[in-house]
Design a protein around this motif. Structure first.
Motif: not given
Length: 413
Positions: A11-29
């Motif tokens: 939870p540092q740098g790029l993901l600082a202050h982002v709660p865990s778990p959190t919801t994200v949107w994915m689209s990949h194969g």
């Protein structure tokens, strides 16, 4: 594809202050299973063990979800972390600056004796383009509205009243419905529909442009999602999800130079621009309407009779969600006419021949890159269904689309 849960490992740098778990949107194969020695994992999902990673010593970060879309609630925080904390950027860009810079750029490009033609549709995108260019060059702007026969009910009258009468914009209406219906006779493939409509659109524009002296430029309401879905994004050629009649090809065919002032904006930013320009709320908050119109919402062959059916259904749908106070809460609402015969009971008789199915699609989104179906009140759906079946002869069944984007697109075709 779609919504999933992200567990933050670092939870540092790029993901600082982002709660865990959190919801994200994915689209990949595909997914990363093993990392090079110089990379470390930052987050994972139940089926993607390396959903975010970083280089141990260099400022290089990778994610396998979409932080840029509204359906990733903490995506804004992730982008802020990257831009401001990692890259050292400052947030000085403002919509007012964009409008002023665009106006100055258009004035510098268009000479006083030259004319700009704008393809006006009545939607928020082309309306903002028209207002922006009219503010920049005044009467040097000429708007052409093409009545292709695939418009919403009474759309021509609304556009004429709004832009010619209220805004005093030089507006020309090309009534070309017969030409478009002839061009689509027997065609059922979605991409072929878009191609033929685009080609006929060019021909109609050519005919109208002949009567406009010194017309040198064509202005379009192209947005960044249109560019991406047509495979022309800033990162280079990508997958062509669907053809957009206003992306690529038109200027060369028409002989005009292209002006696309909104090409780098998303829908929510265009609406903000409209507010800055003083457009009325009913224009700013109009739901998107595809360039090919009801032709790509009439699944199968497009005929005047089937389009007329869909116009009646569409009017009921929009009327009911406005009455129920849902219109502004929905990103896009529309009906689709399916080439499916459905057995029903009308009175005491069996109905089948000549009966079709209408599908209703409501999605919530702000950027239109991702979208989720709206959990609307059942009572609203019941009123819509009841009115359609009772008021529109030829429809005896109504269904509701509960798929998200991705994997589905917002439009059916």
């Amino acid at each position: 594809y779609g919504r999933t849960r992200l567990e933050v490992i670092d939870p540092q740098g790029l993901l600082a202050h982002v709660p865990s778990p959190t919801t994200v949107w994915m689209s990949h194969g595909d997914m990363v299973q093993d990392l090079p020695a110089d990379f470390v994992p930052l987050a994972r999902t139940p089926n993607c063990p390396m959903a975010a990673v970083r280089h141990k010593s260099k400022p290089v970060y990778c994610v396998q979800f979409h932080p840029e879309v509204t359906h990733t609630p903490c995506g804004g925080q992730i982008l802020r972390n990257f831009l401001y904390e990692i890259c050292g950027c400052k947030g000085t860009w403002e919509m007012g600056n964009f409008i002023n810079e665009t106006i100055e750029a258009v004035r510098a490009r268009v000479k006083k004796d030259e004319r700009v033609i704008c393809g006006l549709s009545g939607g928020v995108d082309s309306s903002v383009v028209s207002a922006l260019l009219h503010k920049a060059i005044g009467d040097s702007l000429v708007c052409i509205f093409v009545d292709n026969g695939f418009l919403r009910k009474n759309e021509v009258e609304l556009v004429e009243a709004t832009f010619r009468d209220h805004f005093q914009i030089n507006l020309r209406v090309a009534r070309a419905a017969d030409r478009f219906f002839t061009r689509l006779a027997g065609v059922t493939d979605p991409q072929e529909k878009r191609k033929r409509i685009g080609h006929e659109f060019i021909e109609v524009f050519k005919d109208e442009a002949k009567s406009i002296p010194n017309a040198k430029y064509l202005a379009q309401g192209t947005l960044y999602p249109d560019v991406i879905e047509s495979g022309h994004g800033i990162s280079g050629t990508s997958a062509n999800i669907k053809l957009h009649h206003n992306v690529g090809g038109l200027p060369a065919e028409l002989g005009f130079e292209l002006i696309e002032p909104l090409r780098d904006l998303f829908k929510d930013e265009v609406r903000t621009a409209g507010m800055h320009l003083g457009l009325p709320e009913e224009i700013i908050w109009r739901h998107p309407f595809p360039g090919p119109g009801l032709a790509v919402r009439t699944i199968g062959e497009v005929t005047p009779q089937r389009v007329q059916l869909l116009q009646q259904v569409d009017e009921i749908v929009i009327d009911e969600i406005r009455s129920a106070g849902w219109y502004k809460s929905i990103g896009q609402a529309f009906a689709v006419l399916l080439p499916v015969s459905s057995v029903g009971v009308m009175g005491d008789d069996r109905s089948y021949e000549g009966q079709q199915v209408a599908a209703i699609r409501f999605v919530e989104t702000t950027d239109f890159m991702t979208a989720d179906w709206v959990r609307i009140d059942y009572e609203v759906l019941e009123r819509i269904s009841s009115r359609i079946i009772n008021e529109v002869r030829g429809i005896n069944r109504v269904v509701y689309d509960v798929s998200s984007k991705p994997p589905s697109t917002i439009e059916w075709e």
